[in-house]
Design an enzyme around this catalytic site. Structure first.
Site, PDB file in Angstrom:
ATOM      1  N   GLY A   1       0.808  -1.218   0.000  1.00  0.00           N
ATOM      2  CA  GLY A   1       0.000   0.000   0.000  1.00  0.00           C
ATOM      3  C   GLY A   1       0.840   1.266   0.000  1.00  0.00           C
ATOM      4  N   CYS A   2       1.901   1.269   0.788  1.00  0.00           N
ATOM      5  CA  CYS A   2       2.758   2.452   0.884  1.00  0.00           C
ATOM      6  C   CYS A   2       3.540   2.671  -0.405  1.00  0.00           C
ATOM      7  CB  CYS A   2       3.676   2.346   2.093  1.00  0.00           C
ATOM      8  SG  CYS A   2       2.730   2.331   3.632  1.00  0.00           S
ATOM      9  N   THR A   3       3.911   1.592  -1.059  1.00  0.00           N
ATOM     10  CA  THR A   3       4.588   1.710  -2.357  1.00  0.00           C
ATOM     11  C   THR A   3       3.624   2.283  -3.389  1.00  0.00           C
ATOM     12  OG1 THR A   3       6.106  -0.093  -1.854  1.00  0.00           O
ATOM     13  CG2 THR A   3       5.767   0.421  -4.186  1.00  0.00           C
TER      14      THR A   3
END
Length: 171
Positions: free
Chosen positions: A53-55
Site C-alpha cells: 500500500g505504501c509503495t
C-alpha cells in the site's frame, strides 16, 4: 484500547496552524517545516516503506509530482522507518521527493497520524495514513485521515480543485 499511555490523537482540521517539526531526510538533509514558509506543502504520513500500500501511494505521488509542482506544491513523505530503509525505498522505486524519518512517532502524534485504527476487524495502535495540505503561511488547508493508498493523489487533486479560495496556491 485507549488509555493514559495512548490517548486518542487529536485530529487537526483545516484552518489550524500546522505543528512545526524538524526531521531527518533520507538524502542526509534535515527538513524543518517553518523553514519552508512561503511554499505550499503536501505532507503525508504512511505506515511502512516498501509495503504494497505504501509503495502504491508513494509511486502515485511520484507519478503526479509534475502536476503538484505545477500547482506550487512540495511533497514530503513521513514514516517511522529508519533512514537507511527510506533510502532503499527511494532508490528501489525512483522516488523524487523527500522521505522523512520519525522513529519515535513524535510528529505522527502531533498531526494525529498515530493512534487506534481498525485493521481487519481488530483495533490496534498504528500509523494512520494521513495527508495534510499546508499553505505558505503554515495554515492547514486540507486534513485527511484514513486515506486509501490507491487513487489518493487524484482524490487530493480533485479536493484542491474544489477549494473556494485557490489564490493561496499561486503565491
Amino acid at each position: 484500547m485507549t488509555d493514559n499511555a495512548h490517548p486518542t490523537p487529536v485530529r487537526l482540521e483545516a484552518g489550524q496552524t500546522a505543528p512545526d517539526f524538524t526531521l531527518p531526510g533520507d538524502t542526509g538533509d534535515t527538513v524543518t517545516l517553518s523553514a519552508l514558509r512561503g511554499k505550499n506543502i503536501v505532507l503525508y504520513f504512511y505506515p511502512a516503506a516498501m509495503t504494497p500500500g505504501c509503495t502504491t501511494e508513494a509511486c502515485d505521488f511520484r507519478d503526479n509530482l509534475a502536476r503538484l509542482s505545477a500547482l506550487g506544491f512540495t511533497v514530503l513523505g513521513v514514516s517511522k522507518d529508519p533512514l537507511d530503509k527510506l533510502a532503499r525505498f527511494r532508490e528501489r522505486d525512483h522516488l523524487t521527493f523527500p522521505l522523512l524519518s520519525d522513529p519515535d512517532l513524535t510528529v505522527h502524534r502531533l498531526y494525529g497520524a498515530y493512534g487506534e485504527k481498525n485493521l481487519y476487524g481488530k483495533v490496534r495502535l498504528g500509523v494512520i495514513r494521513s495527508t495534510f495540505v499546508i499553505d505558505g503561511d503554515g495554515i492547514i488547508r486540507v486534513a485527511k485521515y484514513n486515506v486509501r493508498a490507491k487513487g489518493h493523489v487524484d482524490a487530493l487533486l480533485r479536493t484542491l480543485d474544489k477549494l473556494d479560495d485557490q489564490e493561496w496556491m499561486r503565491q
